[in-house]
Write an enzyme that holds these catalytic residues in place. Structure first.
Site, PDB file in Angstrom:
ATOM      1  N   ASP A  99       0.782  -1.331   0.070  1.00  0.00           N
ATOM      2  CA  ASP A  99      -0.003  -0.106   0.120  1.00  0.00           C
ATOM      3  C   ASP A  99       0.789   1.204   0.154  1.00  0.00           C
ATOM      4  OD1 ASP A  99       0.969  -0.404   2.758  1.00  0.00           O
ATOM      5  OD2 ASP A  99      -1.133  -0.044   3.631  1.00  0.00           O
ATOM      6  N   ASP A 102       7.264   3.658   3.369  1.00  0.00           N
ATOM      7  CA  ASP A 102       7.704   4.927   4.002  1.00  0.00           C
ATOM      8  C   ASP A 102       9.142   4.514   4.567  1.00  0.00           C
ATOM      9  OD1 ASP A 102       6.666   6.737   6.065  1.00  0.00           O
ATOM     10  OD2 ASP A 102       6.771   5.352   7.715  1.00  0.00           O
ATOM     11  N   PHE A 151       0.208  11.689   7.496  1.00  0.00           N
ATOM     12  CA  PHE A 151      -0.194  10.337   7.569  1.00  0.00           C
ATOM     13  C   PHE A 151      -1.770  10.104   6.952  1.00  0.00           C
ATOM     14  CE2 PHE A 151      -2.159   6.658   9.580  1.00  0.00           C
ATOM     15  CZ  PHE A 151      -1.097   5.737   9.859  1.00  0.00           C
ATOM     16  N   VAL A 152      -1.834   9.091   5.700  1.00  0.00           N
ATOM     17  CA  VAL A 152      -2.972   9.192   4.913  1.00  0.00           C
ATOM     18  C   VAL A 152      -3.527   7.629   5.497  1.00  0.00           C
ATOM     19  CG1 VAL A 152      -1.714  10.339   3.417  1.00  0.00           C
ATOM     20  CG2 VAL A 152      -1.537   8.050   3.263  1.00  0.00           C
ATOM     21  N   ASP A 158      -5.075   2.108   6.990  1.00  0.00           N
ATOM     22  CA  ASP A 158      -5.733   2.392   8.188  1.00  0.00           C
ATOM     23  C   ASP A 158      -4.846   3.393   8.985  1.00  0.00           C
ATOM     24  OD1 ASP A 158      -3.479   0.420   8.824  1.00  0.00           O
ATOM     25  OD2 ASP A 158      -4.442   0.329  10.785  1.00  0.00           O
ATOM     26  N   ARG A 164      -9.992   1.898   6.538  1.00  0.00           N
ATOM     27  CA  ARG A 164      -9.445   1.169   5.436  1.00  0.00           C
ATOM     28  C   ARG A 164     -10.587   1.189   4.284  1.00  0.00           C
ATOM     29  NH1 ARG A 164      -5.047  -1.660   6.857  1.00  0.00           N
ATOM     30  NH2 ARG A 164      -4.969  -2.859   9.137  1.00  0.00           N
TER      31      ARG A 164
HETATM   32  P1  IMP Z   1       7.785   0.905   6.243  1.00  0.00           P
HETATM   33  O1  IMP Z   1       8.242  -0.384   6.690  1.00  0.00           O
HETATM   34  O2  IMP Z   1       8.100   2.075   7.435  1.00  0.00           O
HETATM   35  O3  IMP Z   1       8.255   1.373   4.689  1.00  0.00           O
HETATM   36  O4  IMP Z   1       6.240   0.876   6.539  1.00  0.00           O
HETATM   37  C1  IMP Z   1       5.224   0.559   5.700  1.00  0.00           C
HETATM   38  C2  IMP Z   1       3.946   0.302   6.415  1.00  0.00           C
HETATM   39  O5  IMP Z   1       3.599   1.247   7.239  1.00  0.00           O
HETATM   40  C3  IMP Z   1       2.989   0.397   5.430  1.00  0.00           C
HETATM   41  O6  IMP Z   1       2.679  -0.841   4.810  1.00  0.00           O
HETATM   42  C4  IMP Z   1       1.888   0.793   6.323  1.00  0.00           C
HETATM   43  O7  IMP Z   1       1.122  -0.195   6.921  1.00  0.00           O
HETATM   44  C5  IMP Z   1       2.352   1.710   7.298  1.00  0.00           C
HETATM   45  N1  IMP Z   1       2.134   3.153   6.918  1.00  0.00           N
HETATM   46  C6  IMP Z   1       3.053   3.993   6.711  1.00  0.00           C
HETATM   47  N2  IMP Z   1       2.887   5.357   6.471  1.00  0.00           N
HETATM   48  C7  IMP Z   1       1.453   5.331   6.481  1.00  0.00           C
HETATM   49  C8  IMP Z   1       0.541   6.220   6.235  1.00  0.00           C
HETATM   50  O8  IMP Z   1       0.604   7.135   6.176  1.00  0.00           O
HETATM   51  N3  IMP Z   1      -0.834   5.619   6.487  1.00  0.00           N
HETATM   52  C9  IMP Z   1      -1.260   4.331   7.039  1.00  0.00           C
HETATM   53  N4  IMP Z   1      -0.165   3.428   7.112  1.00  0.00           N
HETATM   54  C10 IMP Z   1       1.098   3.860   6.798  1.00  0.00           C
HETATM   55 MG    MG Z   2      -0.974  -0.537   8.182  1.00  0.00          MG
END
Ligand code: IMP
Ligand code: MG
Length: 179
Positions: A99, A102, A151-152, A158, A164
């Site tokens: 999705d 980050d 934060f989206v 979610d 969601r």
């Molecule tokens: P990463 O491992 O930090 O890249 O995190 C990715 C995961 O963090 C995604 O699959 C989301 O579940 C969650 N996430 C990161 N930013 C957001 C946001 O802005 N809204 C909702 N979920 C997020």
């Molecule tokens: Mg999540």
């Protein structure tokens, strides 16, 4: 639910157009190959459901669940596999469907995990990317939209398991997660 949204970032139409574009690109790039789409639960389910129908070549699907965020809006930095693959991925071309990208920790970990299980190739498609937030190098093969560091929620994403089911992607009012 709508009262908690500060503004709409991406409309249903914008998302749908982009999903079709990505589906067409994947269909072209992977023509003649064996493809396994792997959705990362739960955030990718809505994107996955739309994307697979925008792809015109044969494919199989599977899902993994990992946790890195817990229930809040801050990452714990630790990736844990909650549900592993059911399909044997030895020699397969995997396309991981995420999705949002980050910090990059989740996808970097998953790519290593899948390569270790013998995948031939692991490609990444992410609907959203927050490039400013990257901690670990991950380069997605297909990106829907770059989004600002806010934060989206919606279209699968979610906050504390809510929002969601919004059909669009919106920025959550900070007051929702600040108190
Ligand atoms: P990463 O491992 O930090 O890249 O995190 C990715 C995961 O963090 C995604 O699959 C989301 O579940 C969650 N996430 C990161 N930013 C957001 C946001 O802005 N809204 C909702 N979920 C997020
Ligand atoms: Mg999540």
């Amino acid at each position: 639910m709508l009262n908690d949204i500060e503004r709409v970032l991406l409309s249903e139409q914008q998302i749908s157009d982009k999903v079709k574009e990505i589906g067409a690109a994947i269909s072209k790039d992977f023509a003649g190959q064996d493809v396994l789409l792997v959705g990362i639960l739960k955030g990718s389910v809505v994107f996955m459901a739309d994307l697979m129908r925008a792809i015109t070549i044969p494919l199989a699907i599977d899902f993994m669940a990992v946790s890195s965020y817990g229930k809040g809006s801050k990452s714990s930095g630790v990736v844990k596999i909650v549900k592993d693959l059911q399909e044997d991925i030895e020699g397969k071309n995997i396309i991981v469907v995420e999705d949002i990208l980050d910090s990059g920790r989740t996808l970097s970990y998953l790519r290593k995990h899948m390569m270790a299980k013998g995948a031939n190739k692991v490609s990444i498609v992410t609907l959203l990317d927050k490039p400013e937030r990257r901690v670990v190098d991950v380069f997605p093969d297909y990106t829907g939209f770059n989004v600002p560091d806010e934060f989206v929620v919606g279209y699968g994403l979610d906050y504390s398991e809510k929002y969601r089911n919004l059909p669009f992607i919106g920025v959550l009012k900070p007051s929702v997660y600040q108190d």
